[in-house]
Design a protein around this motif. Structure first.
Motif, PDB file in Angstrom:
ATOM      1  N   LEU A  19      -8.946   5.634 -76.355  1.00 50.41           N
ATOM      2  CA  LEU A  19      -9.286   4.207 -76.248  1.00 50.41           C
ATOM      3  C   LEU A  19     -10.450   3.841 -77.162  1.00 50.41           C
ATOM      4  CD1 LEU A  19      -8.901   3.701 -72.396  1.00 50.41           C
ATOM      5  CD2 LEU A  19      -7.349   2.924 -74.194  1.00 50.41           C
TER       6      LEU A  19
ATOM      7  N   LEU B 175      -8.345  -1.379 -76.268  1.00 47.29           N
ATOM      8  CA  LEU B 175      -7.769  -2.579 -75.686  1.00 47.29           C
ATOM      9  C   LEU B 175      -8.558  -3.782 -76.191  1.00 47.29           C
ATOM     10  CD1 LEU B 175      -7.349  -1.122 -72.118  1.00 47.29           C
ATOM     11  CD2 LEU B 175      -5.480  -2.201 -73.383  1.00 47.29           C
TER      12      LEU B 175
ATOM     13  N   THR C 177      -0.899  -1.362 -75.988  1.00 50.29           N
ATOM     14  CA  THR C 177      -2.094  -0.811 -76.645  1.00 50.29           C
ATOM     15  C   THR C 177      -2.351   0.625 -76.208  1.00 50.29           C
ATOM     16  OG1 THR C 177      -3.098  -3.009 -76.768  1.00 50.29           O
ATOM     17  CG2 THR C 177      -4.579  -1.105 -77.040  1.00 50.29           C
TER      18      THR C 177
ATOM     19  N   PHE D 255      -9.881  -6.265 -53.415  1.00 53.36           N
ATOM     20  CA  PHE D 255      -8.924  -5.388 -54.099  1.00 53.36           C
ATOM     21  C   PHE D 255      -7.749  -5.053 -53.183  1.00 53.36           C
ATOM     22  CE2 PHE D 255     -12.999  -4.006 -56.124  1.00 53.36           C
ATOM     23  CZ  PHE D 255     -12.757  -4.574 -57.350  1.00 53.36           C
TER      24      PHE D 255
ATOM     25  N   TYR E 219     -12.539  -2.535 -69.572  1.00 51.55           N
ATOM     26  CA  TYR E 219     -11.517  -2.101 -70.534  1.00 51.55           C
ATOM     27  C   TYR E 219     -12.128  -1.002 -71.410  1.00 51.55           C
ATOM     28  CZ  TYR E 219      -8.006  -5.871 -69.917  1.00 51.55           C
ATOM     29  OH  TYR E 219      -7.019  -6.711 -69.433  1.00 51.55           O
TER      30      TYR E 219
ATOM     31  N   LEU F 249     -15.332  -7.757 -63.040  1.00 51.48           N
ATOM     32  CA  LEU F 249     -14.067  -8.424 -63.360  1.00 51.48           C
ATOM     33  C   LEU F 249     -14.267  -9.597 -64.319  1.00 51.48           C
ATOM     34  CD1 LEU F 249     -11.747  -8.795 -60.251  1.00 51.48           C
ATOM     35  CD2 LEU F 249     -11.092  -8.152 -62.570  1.00 51.48           C
TER      36      LEU F 249
ATOM     37  N   ALA G  42      -8.284   4.389 -57.096  1.00 56.16           N
ATOM     38  CA  ALA G  42      -7.622   4.071 -58.361  1.00 56.16           C
ATOM     39  C   ALA G  42      -7.192   2.612 -58.407  1.00 56.16           C
ATOM     40  CB  ALA G  42      -6.413   4.987 -58.567  1.00 56.16           C
ATOM     41  N   ALA G  43      -6.691   2.101 -57.286  1.00 49.34           N
ATOM     42  CA  ALA G  43      -6.212   0.714 -57.254  1.00 49.34           C
ATOM     43  C   ALA G  43      -7.337  -0.257 -57.583  1.00 49.34           C
ATOM     44  CB  ALA G  43      -5.609   0.398 -55.888  1.00 49.34           C
ATOM     45  N   ALA G  44      -8.513   0.006 -57.044  1.00 47.11           N
ATOM     46  CA  ALA G  44      -9.653  -0.863 -57.373  1.00 47.11           C
ATOM     47  C   ALA G  44     -10.017  -0.699 -58.844  1.00 47.11           C
ATOM     48  CB  ALA G  44     -10.836  -0.525 -56.469  1.00 47.11           C
TER      49      ALA G  44
ATOM     50  N   THR H 276      -0.078   7.730 -67.701  1.00 44.68           N
ATOM     51  CA  THR H 276      -1.363   7.034 -67.715  1.00 44.68           C
ATOM     52  C   THR H 276      -1.137   5.593 -67.278  1.00 44.68           C
ATOM     53  OG1 THR H 276      -2.493   8.448 -69.306  1.00 44.68           O
ATOM     54  CG2 THR H 276      -3.156   6.122 -69.278  1.00 44.68           C
ATOM     55  N   VAL H 277      -2.038   5.089 -66.436  1.00 40.60           N
ATOM     56  CA  VAL H 277      -1.951   3.716 -65.945  1.00 40.60           C
ATOM     57  C   VAL H 277      -3.047   2.887 -66.620  1.00 40.60           C
ATOM     58  CG1 VAL H 277      -2.139   2.238 -63.910  1.00 40.60           C
ATOM     59  CG2 VAL H 277      -0.962   4.444 -63.745  1.00 40.60           C
ATOM     60  N   PRO H 278      -2.678   2.053 -67.587  1.00 43.26           N
ATOM     61  CA  PRO H 278      -3.688   1.226 -68.259  1.00 43.26           C
ATOM     62  C   PRO H 278      -4.335   0.235 -67.282  1.00 43.26           C
ATOM     63  CG  PRO H 278      -1.606   1.229 -69.486  1.00 43.26           C
ATOM     64  CD  PRO H 278      -1.334   1.827 -68.135  1.00 43.26           C
ATOM     65  N   GLY H 279      -5.547  -0.168 -67.588  1.00 42.96           N
ATOM     66  CA  GLY H 279      -6.168  -1.232 -66.802  1.00 42.96           C
ATOM     67  C   GLY H 279      -5.307  -2.476 -66.804  1.00 42.96           C
ATOM     68  N   GLN H 280      -5.222  -3.123 -65.654  1.00 36.03           N
ATOM     69  CA  GLN H 280      -4.516  -4.414 -65.530  1.00 36.03           C
ATOM     70  C   GLN H 280      -3.142  -4.389 -66.200  1.00 36.03           C
ATOM     71  OE1 GLN H 280      -7.560  -7.198 -66.854  1.00 36.03           O
ATOM     72  NE2 GLN H 280      -8.798  -6.857 -65.014  1.00 36.03           N
TER      73      GLN H 280
ATOM     74  N   TYR I  34      -8.166   0.241 -61.588  1.00 37.29           N
ATOM     75  CA  TYR I  34      -7.316  -0.385 -62.621  1.00 37.29           C
ATOM     76  C   TYR I  34      -7.217  -1.895 -62.433  1.00 37.29           C
ATOM     77  CZ  TYR I  34      -3.448   0.882 -59.328  1.00 37.29           C
ATOM     78  OH  TYR I  34      -2.655   1.068 -58.229  1.00 37.29           O
ATOM     79  N   ASP I  35      -7.540  -2.377 -61.227  1.00 41.02           N
ATOM     80  CA  ASP I  35      -7.663  -3.823 -61.034  1.00 41.02           C
ATOM     81  C   ASP I  35      -8.816  -4.393 -61.857  1.00 41.02           C
ATOM     82  OD1 ASP I  35      -5.626  -4.420 -59.189  1.00 41.02           O
ATOM     83  OD2 ASP I  35      -6.998  -5.608 -57.973  1.00 41.02           O
ATOM     84  N   ILE I  36      -9.920  -3.677 -61.868  1.00 37.37           N
ATOM     85  CA  ILE I  36     -11.110  -4.116 -62.607  1.00 37.37           C
ATOM     86  C   ILE I  36     -10.875  -3.989 -64.111  1.00 37.37           C
ATOM     87  CG2 ILE I  36     -13.578  -3.686 -62.987  1.00 37.37           C
ATOM     88  CD1 ILE I  36     -13.642  -2.407 -60.164  1.00 37.37           C
ATOM     89  N   GLY I  37     -10.010  -3.063 -64.505  1.00 34.08           N
ATOM     90  CA  GLY I  37      -9.708  -2.915 -65.928  1.00 34.08           C
ATOM     91  C   GLY I  37      -9.843  -1.491 -66.458  1.00 34.08           C
ATOM     92  N   PHE I  38     -10.315  -0.563 -65.621  1.00 30.62           N
ATOM     93  CA  PHE I  38     -10.356   0.842 -66.025  1.00 30.62           C
ATOM     94  C   PHE I  38      -8.937   1.344 -66.268  1.00 30.62           C
ATOM     95  CE2 PHE I  38     -14.269   0.434 -63.593  1.00 30.62           C
ATOM     96  CZ  PHE I  38     -15.173   1.264 -64.251  1.00 30.62           C
ATOM     97  N   THR I  39      -8.803   2.239 -67.240  1.00 26.40           N
ATOM     98  CA  THR I  39      -7.536   2.943 -67.407  1.00 26.40           C
ATOM     99  C   THR I  39      -7.602   4.248 -66.612  1.00 26.40           C
ATOM    100  OG1 THR I  39      -6.885   1.978 -69.521  1.00 26.40           O
ATOM    101  CG2 THR I  39      -6.157   4.239 -69.120  1.00 26.40           C
ATOM    102  N   VAL I  40      -6.499   4.569 -65.929  1.00 25.87           N
ATOM    103  CA  VAL I  40      -6.418   5.790 -65.124  1.00 25.87           C
ATOM    104  C   VAL I  40      -5.499   6.783 -65.842  1.00 25.87           C
ATOM    105  CG1 VAL I  40      -5.678   6.778 -62.922  1.00 25.87           C
ATOM    106  CG2 VAL I  40      -6.837   4.557 -62.974  1.00 25.87           C
ATOM    107  N   PRO I  41      -6.076   7.812 -66.470  1.00 26.15           N
ATOM    108  CA  PRO I  41      -5.238   8.800 -67.163  1.00 26.15           C
ATOM    109  C   PRO I  41      -4.338   9.554 -66.181  1.00 26.15           C
ATOM    110  CG  PRO I  41      -7.562   9.031 -67.790  1.00 26.15           C
ATOM    111  CD  PRO I  41      -7.504   8.122 -66.591  1.00 26.15           C
TER     112      PRO I  41
END
Lengths: 202, 202, 202, 202
Positions: free
Chosen positions: D192, D197, C187, A83, D113, D101, D136-138, C145-149, D140-147
């Motif tokens: 969500l 998504l 989305t 990451f 997601y 991932l 957080a970087a890890a 808000t930061v969406p995934g990917q 949202y890389d995996i696909g989680f949304t960060v509110p």
């Protein structure tokens, strides 16, 4: 002069470690300068989580590494990239080195003063600069000096993938940079041996 | 020996800068060691965005700062904290210092080699360690050596707020750390003057 | 639905911006979803340093951008990579967005709530993940808000160099990732329009 | 709706964990919204280093956590601060989550997601913003949304020290922020669930 390299790969021996391969380029260049070098793969040892130098539970092998770090003039922190960040293995080692913060010699000089730190990163994806910045931040906090351009890295272009340092043809910049890092680590370690840092003012 | 401090506050003179106040603690301790010191508030100058040492447009004042950086043995990067990160002003200066990467003396030694870098951070909120790591990463990339514990910072406890370094009673640790940073910067600058880094191997 | 993209390249128009080219891949995919898009190159405007939404000096053009950010559902932060870090231009914009922290609608909902943020990075060297993490950290601090990917990047392999996104053949992963980012931004912006965040509890 | 909190303290139970105490403020606020919550202290389990979801050696307990993460709508990453950085324990968990991932549901939607991630940091020194940015970087890389504003933290003022969240009187901002984080996590998780998504475009 002695160098200790800590390899933070997640893979225990005898798995191939790209990080180890690149670290050895730095160590070979140090050996050419008569530096006695040792490389430890952290994943091969039992290192308990904690922030002290002493064993925190039976079987905790950190004290062996701590003794070697104390004896070293140059410590190299090496990590793969996940990451875009350094591995949990090298993070654990840095946390344990926190114990050094309060250790001084008979003149009150912190144990990490007059040691230098260098950095090696490999990855299948982007993140090397950041990995270096994280390891370096812990190192100069403890008291290590970070020489200019005392790092090297390898990764591939955009996106994750299979390509690795050991199988790549594109390693010339990486290896030249590794040898420059070795020279800079050696020179600054000598400079501090001749003109050492003293105890901080109170 | 000369020191140059770059203050990355967002506020032009004559506004009060907490970052400047803390930087002066480091500079005063350097002056006690006979170092000639200068402090520049970046927001008072016209510095164009770019990554070269030469002026990139009419009125661009970077070349003056570049000349002073070349003449300095110690460069101190100072920043306030916004979102836990260094300011756009200090970032702009670091980007322009990128031009130094390709500048060498007659022996092929990069211009930043044998200079040391120190760091000062103030903020009304958390973020100092990270600000230091960002400024340091740019500095050792260019070739500056980062001595152990060559930084200081001040912030308040959790959450944003009004409290500031200049109005706080809680500055003893910060000022003691500032004086230690000055000593370490001075010692490593001397060490490199006596035992300098040479041109990187090709 | 509206999207605003802020391009933090250091180069004013009409210079070619790789960052702009990649940002347009995201914007084109948003336009296919009927999102009205605007791209601003920050280096073309006069934006004063500061942390408020109002003009801080005569000629300060931040208020125009602030108005567009308020009207947008999606904000894309785009930056080139220097020393593995985001540019001073995008940093300046993020600092000014800090002013939004204290702005709420009539119901007490912070203005950035129910907006989403995406990220684009290009560079001739490693650093994209870290650039994304810095821009994202400021964005979710403000309330985006930061969406995934919801990001994409392009860089080359190890070491600095001339290669750039626009001249590379190796852009497939980068462009596919850009289109996925657009879909995720769209989305989650819709999801928040249907089920919005409300005022924080006191 | 389910929440899983991963506490990355270095201390095994029954040692007191400040990080756990603050995490429970977030979880209590989620329980008030009828979210079923579970908190795992990572240091109590045997988690092998690696980047896959399956057990990598006998006794590896990651698969239990992986199953709980799959079942959760909200995942909270909590860490103490060492050198201004997240702990090796939470890093190890994030590395193992990397396995997610490549995991998708029957419709090709990545497993992370439509899950949201929140963050809790405690420390005796500065570093919370950076710890949040790393976790957080890890995520949202995996696909989680960060509110937006889905984190809280506590630390003390400048310099290391003994003071801790549990013994501090200065926790009001921290606890209020924790409750706001819970609300934002809950709202975005619901958003969500209602407007999910979908699989990324190929």
């Amino acid at each position: 002069m002695r160098a200790l390299a800590l390899n933070g790969t997640l893979k225990p021996s005898p798995d191939t470690s790209n990080t180890e391969a690149l670290t050895n380029v730095v160590l070979d260049a140090l050996r050419e300068r008569s530096v006695e070098c040792e490389l430890i793969r952290l994943a091969d040892l039992q290192i308990a989580p904690g922030v002290v130098s002493e064993a925190v539970r039976p079987g905790d092998q950190w004290p062996e590494i701590h003794a070697k770090a104390l004896a070293a003039d140059i410590v190299i922190f090496a990590t793969p990239t996940w990451f875009g960040q350094p591995s949990s293995e090298i993070k654990r080692a840095l946390e344990r080195l926190d114990g050094m913060l309060s250790e001084t010699d008979d003149d009150g000089v912190p144990e990490a003063y007059n040691k230098v730190a260098g950095f090696v990163v490999t990855g299948n994806e982007d993140g090397a600069h950041h990995c270096i910045s994280q390891m370096a931040a812990a190192a100069y906090d403890i008291g290590f000096t970070v020489p200019g351009q005392a790092w090297t890295y390898w990764n591939k272009g955009p996106g994750p993938g299979e390509e690795e340092y050991l199988s790549s043809q594109d390693v010339e910049w990486t290896n030249t940079t590794a040898r420059a890092a070795a020279q800079n680590l050696h020179t600054v370690a000598r400079a501090l041996a001749i003109t050492p840092l003293t105890a901080p003012p109170s």
